[in-house]
Design a protein around this motif. Structure first.
Motif, PDB file in Angstrom:
ATOM      1  N   GLY A 451       0.715  -1.249   0.082  1.00  0.00           N
ATOM      2  CA  GLY A 451      -0.059  -0.138  -0.099  1.00  0.00           C
ATOM      3  C   GLY A 451       0.885   1.210  -0.057  1.00  0.00           C
ATOM      4  O   GLY A 451       2.100   1.124   0.123  1.00  0.00           O
ATOM      5  N   SER A 454      -0.883   8.499   1.184  1.00  0.00           N
ATOM      6  CA  SER A 454      -0.429   9.722   0.551  1.00  0.00           C
ATOM      7  C   SER A 454       0.464  10.632   1.078  1.00  0.00           C
ATOM      8  O   SER A 454       0.439  10.698   2.593  1.00  0.00           O
ATOM      9  CB  SER A 454      -1.765  10.548   0.371  1.00  0.00           C
ATOM     10  OG  SER A 454      -2.583   9.988  -0.517  1.00  0.00           O
ATOM     11  N   THR A 503      -3.782   4.123  -1.251  1.00  0.00           N
ATOM     12  CA  THR A 503      -3.921   2.963  -2.181  1.00  0.00           C
ATOM     13  C   THR A 503      -3.519   1.766  -1.576  1.00  0.00           C
ATOM     14  O   THR A 503      -2.632   1.671  -0.818  1.00  0.00           O
ATOM     15  CB  THR A 503      -3.338   3.209  -3.668  1.00  0.00           C
ATOM     16  OG1 THR A 503      -2.175   3.150  -3.589  1.00  0.00           O
ATOM     17  CG2 THR A 503      -3.663   4.695  -4.042  1.00  0.00           C
ATOM     18  N   ASN A 522      -8.360  -4.301  -4.828  1.00  0.00           N
ATOM     19  CA  ASN A 522      -7.640  -3.321  -5.449  1.00  0.00           C
ATOM     20  C   ASN A 522      -8.272  -2.046  -5.055  1.00  0.00           C
ATOM     21  O   ASN A 522      -9.289  -1.611  -5.568  1.00  0.00           O
ATOM     22  CB  ASN A 522      -7.338  -3.431  -6.884  1.00  0.00           C
ATOM     23  CG  ASN A 522      -6.138  -2.375  -7.168  1.00  0.00           C
ATOM     24  OD1 ASN A 522      -6.113  -1.510  -6.689  1.00  0.00           O
ATOM     25  ND2 ASN A 522      -5.219  -2.747  -8.013  1.00  0.00           N
ATOM     26  N   ALA A 523      -7.844  -1.244  -4.100  1.00  0.00           N
ATOM     27  CA  ALA A 523      -8.118   0.202  -3.817  1.00  0.00           C
ATOM     28  C   ALA A 523      -7.422   0.997  -4.369  1.00  0.00           C
ATOM     29  O   ALA A 523      -6.372   1.768  -3.799  1.00  0.00           O
ATOM     30  CB  ALA A 523      -8.233   0.355  -2.458  1.00  0.00           C
ATOM     31  N   GLY A 524      -7.330   1.328  -5.792  1.00  0.00           N
ATOM     32  CA  GLY A 524      -6.987   2.519  -6.543  1.00  0.00           C
ATOM     33  C   GLY A 524      -5.494   2.366  -6.418  1.00  0.00           C
ATOM     34  O   GLY A 524      -4.624   3.191  -6.963  1.00  0.00           O
ATOM     35  N   HIS A 525      -4.978   1.014  -6.425  1.00  0.00           N
ATOM     36  CA  HIS A 525      -3.495   0.640  -6.709  1.00  0.00           C
ATOM     37  C   HIS A 525      -3.041   0.319  -7.880  1.00  0.00           C
ATOM     38  O   HIS A 525      -3.984  -0.214  -8.819  1.00  0.00           O
ATOM     39  CB  HIS A 525      -3.123  -0.234  -5.589  1.00  0.00           C
ATOM     40  CG  HIS A 525      -1.696  -0.376  -5.084  1.00  0.00           C
ATOM     41  ND1 HIS A 525      -1.316   0.635  -4.200  1.00  0.00           N
ATOM     42  CD2 HIS A 525      -0.787  -1.182  -5.506  1.00  0.00           C
ATOM     43  CE1 HIS A 525       0.053   0.475  -4.081  1.00  0.00           C
ATOM     44  NE2 HIS A 525       0.400  -0.592  -4.734  1.00  0.00           N
ATOM     45  N   LEU A 547      -9.710   5.078  -3.607  1.00  0.00           N
ATOM     46  CA  LEU A 547      -8.933   5.035  -2.361  1.00  0.00           C
ATOM     47  C   LEU A 547      -9.514   4.554  -1.236  1.00  0.00           C
ATOM     48  O   LEU A 547     -10.620   4.924  -1.050  1.00  0.00           O
ATOM     49  CB  LEU A 547      -7.838   6.099  -2.643  1.00  0.00           C
ATOM     50  CG  LEU A 547      -6.858   6.336  -3.351  1.00  0.00           C
ATOM     51  CD1 LEU A 547      -7.496   6.401  -4.749  1.00  0.00           C
ATOM     52  CD2 LEU A 547      -6.198   7.745  -2.931  1.00  0.00           C
ATOM     53  N   THR A 573       4.603  -0.473  -5.270  1.00  0.00           N
ATOM     54  CA  THR A 573       3.942   0.881  -5.459  1.00  0.00           C
ATOM     55  C   THR A 573       4.372   1.588  -6.654  1.00  0.00           C
ATOM     56  O   THR A 573       5.170   1.190  -7.171  1.00  0.00           O
ATOM     57  CB  THR A 573       4.130   1.580  -4.175  1.00  0.00           C
ATOM     58  OG1 THR A 573       5.531   1.607  -4.005  1.00  0.00           O
ATOM     59  CG2 THR A 573       3.749   0.899  -2.850  1.00  0.00           C
ATOM     60  N   ASP A 574       3.503   2.637  -6.585  1.00  0.00           N
ATOM     61  CA  ASP A 574       3.666   3.492  -8.106  1.00  0.00           C
ATOM     62  C   ASP A 574       4.887   4.035  -8.384  1.00  0.00           C
ATOM     63  O   ASP A 574       5.382   4.291  -9.425  1.00  0.00           O
ATOM     64  CB  ASP A 574       2.669   4.527  -8.161  1.00  0.00           C
ATOM     65  CG  ASP A 574       2.760   5.364  -7.076  1.00  0.00           C
ATOM     66  OD1 ASP A 574       3.366   5.367  -6.219  1.00  0.00           O
ATOM     67  OD2 ASP A 574       1.640   6.380  -7.014  1.00  0.00           O
TER      68      ASP A 574
END
Length: 629
Positions: A451, A454, A503, A522-525, A547, A573-574
């Motif tokens: 996860g 932010s 996320t 998946n929560a916005g990830h 998210l 992660t992104d």
């Protein structure tokens, strides 16, 4: 209402004359605007200002961050001035909340510009009269740190030097005009003006040198780079060659000046004005840190004395104390004439941190008193740079320790290999909200998660810790699918008022008759990747869901996938796929290609390979690989 004593100070004719000589009206001033911008940047305050105070008004000679219409008008009545209290008191005023100060709580600027916290340092003329202030203003209560106060005081001295320069120029111009009344008086005034011009040029040169040094040192938090910059500026403006030494403390921190005992380790940097002497300076640096470091011993003596030692061109005392043959040969080739050794002192703790040796070639004149003053100022600014670097390293180290303490130690699970990596962003803070987690359930299944909360700061790391613990506490011992667990997590975050949005991919891995079943939500990830035994790669795209941490969301979904043995599930992660020049989908496609090309590598080596292929990192990276045997 201004009291009688304050009014007497504000209306002092000598003080008002200095104010009039400095500025003719409420006009922009590039020099003072740059200083105000330095205050705003280095002190991290919303507003910075150079204020000049006369009997009836306050002029903003320099400003950064001040809102309109005040920023455009460049002046205000004394009823709106906090700086008049600095002028009246003749000393720095540090106020955490002006609303609690009886002198300032009724000031209209509190409501008009949102001024709450105020720190103002006096700006003085050549007679020591306070003509204004250099101030930092915050829009919320604030406890000003000693380093911020010291920096503000240092920059106020730079402003005072500029004020003295302008007053000297104005005085010279007044003398020149008065001299025109008579031929003999005009000649005398011309000579005086010429002397004043040379003095002003010298003062202006010193001001430019110190401003350049301050700006250069403030732009880096690395001690070695700061010392290299100091050497370049010093050799360009004052000396032919120089040596700077700052001692190493425990864990690589610069703690004291050149070490007292043989176990001490000093950072030493040397530079010469002549590029052809670069090799000699490298050898001098190596020699100066050795066991027979004569220069190091001399600089240590200056550090202990706490004052500058200046020798004339014909003084051979310093040269005679060099017994090391290699060092003597190097300094002879460099040219050992007039010299100065200046202590580098912390302006915050008032402790010596090191020393600076400045040397001219024999054919040049000795150092002047003005150059000695400039060298002493260089030592003070170098001390501030060393202190800032030390504080930065300590804070970064604490942040990294916090981040590592919040990350999970992966469990050993038969039949499942777990490998993970965490890398902080290359730019900015060393702590953030990225995390990974894995734990075995009592029923034999395994929960895995990656996860990203932010933010990139301590608050993000704290939010990450809360979120990870909520996931663990809610999921352990329950047979719910990941979608149901994330739905419950949404409700908990909203109900408990946990101020974190994130996320996340949460997955449950179960053994099946033909391999494994993976259920994930998946929560916005970014989507998970699966490396199959034949080297092909699946991207597990699903319908996007919001998210975590937003308003309560309708029940989240769980996607089930069958996974054959020998596959590797990749959660990340992104930061691993983001590139400012590409869409994130292109980054995911690139990562999939890299993953497929690396098929067959050991899982731990595969982690390193994926990280090495990441673009320049502007974000943290968390990576979790689950190899299913």
């Amino acid at each position: 209402m201004i009291g009688g004593a304050d009014r007497d100070v504000l209306t002092d004719p000598l003080r008002l004359r200095s104010v009039r000589r400095i500025v003719g009206g409420p006009l922009p001033d590039d020099a003072f605007d740059r200083v105000a911008m330095l205050v705003r940047t280095l002190v991290d305050a919303p507003m910075g200002a150079v204020c000049l105070v006369d009997a009836e008004r306050q002029v903003l000679a320099g400003q950064a961050g001040v809102p309109d219409p005040l920023a455009s008008a460049r002046e205000m009545p004394l009823t709106h001035s906090f700086s008049r209290h600095v002028v009246a008191a003749g000393a720095m005023q540090i106020i955490s909340d002006v609303r609690t100060d009886p002198r300032m709580r009724d000031n209209p600027a509190i409501h008009e510009v949102g001024a709450i916290a105020y720190a103002g340092a006096p700006i003085t003329d050549p007679d020591g009269l306070v003509v204004g202030t250099l101030c930092a203003i915050d829009q919320e209560p604030r406890v000003w740190t000693p380093s911020e106060i010291a920096l503000l005081s240092e920059l106020a001295e730079v402003c005072s030097s500029e004020v003295c320069l302008r007053i000297a120029r104005a005085a010279a111009e007044e003398d020149r005009r008065a001299a025109e009344d008579a031929r003999r008086a005009a000649e005398d005034a011309r000579r005086a003006a010429e002397d004043a011009r040379r003095a002003a040029e010298s003062a202006h040169h010193q001001l430019e040198l110190l401003a350049q040094l301050t700006e250069s040192l403030a732009a880096t938090m690395d001690v070695d780079e700061a010392m290299r910059r100091l050497c370049r500026i010093a050799t360009a403006a004052l000396a032919d060659w120089c040596v700077v030494a700052v001692a190493e403390g425990p864990a690589g921190s610069a703690r004291v000046a050149v070490a007292d005992g043989p176990a001490g380790s000093a950072r030493v940097t040397a530079a010469h004005r002549d590029p052809a002497r670069a090799g000699d300076m490298e050898r001098l640096t190596a020699t100066a840190t050795g066991s027979r470091a004569d220069l190091r011993a001399m600089m240590l003596a200056v550090r202990r004395a706490g004052r500058t030692v200046r020798t004339s061109n014909g003084d051979a005392d310093l040269r005679s104390r060099i017994s090391d043959a290699d060092l003597a040969a190097i300094t002879a080739r460099a040219g050992f004439g007039a010299s100065m050794i200046v202590p580098i002192v912390s302006p915050v703790r008032r402790r010596p941190l090191g020393a600076l040796l400045l040397v001219k070639r024999p054919e040049r004149e000795a150092f002047t008193a003005s150059e000695e003053w400039t060298a002493a100022e260089i030592g003070r600014r170098a001390g501030l740079a060393v202190e800032n670097s030390r504080l930065y390293r300590e804070q970064r180290h604490m942040a990294e320790v916090l981040q590592r303490s919040l990350l999970t130690e992966l469990p050993a699970i038969p039949g499942i290999e777990l490998h993970a990596r965490y890398l902080p962003a290359q730019d900015g803070a060393a702590v953030g909200g990225d995390w990974y987690d894995a734990f075995a359930q009592p029923d034999g299944s395994v929960m895995v998660a990656v996860g990203d909360v932010s933010g990139h700061d301590i608050e993000a790391a704290a939010g990450m810790g809360q979120l990870r613990n909520l996931v663990r506490g809610d999921a352990y011992g329950r047979n719910d699918e990941p979608g149901e667990l994330l739905t419950a997590l949404d409700q908990a975050l909203f109900g408990l008022r946990v101020g974190a949005s994130a996320t996340m991919v949460l997955a449950r891995v179960r053994r099946s008759r033909a391999g494994y079943t993976v259920g994930f939500a998946n929560a916005g990830h970014p989507p998970p990747l699966l490396l199959l035994p034949d080297g092909s790669v699946e991207v597990w795209w699903v319908q996007p869901e919001p998210l975590l941490g937003l308003l309560p969301y309708e029940p989240r979904t769980t996607t089930q996938r069958h996974v054959p043995p020998g596959s590797t599930l990749v959660l990340y992660t992104d930061g691993l796929v983001e590139d400012r020049e590409q869409l994130i989908d292109d980054g995911i496609a690139r990562l999939s290609a890299v993953l497929g090309d690396a098929a067959g590598r050991p899982t731990d080596d595969l982690c390193n390979h994926l990280l090495a292929a990441a673009p320049r990192r502007s974000d943290d990276i968390a990576l979790l690989l689950i190899h299913l045997t």
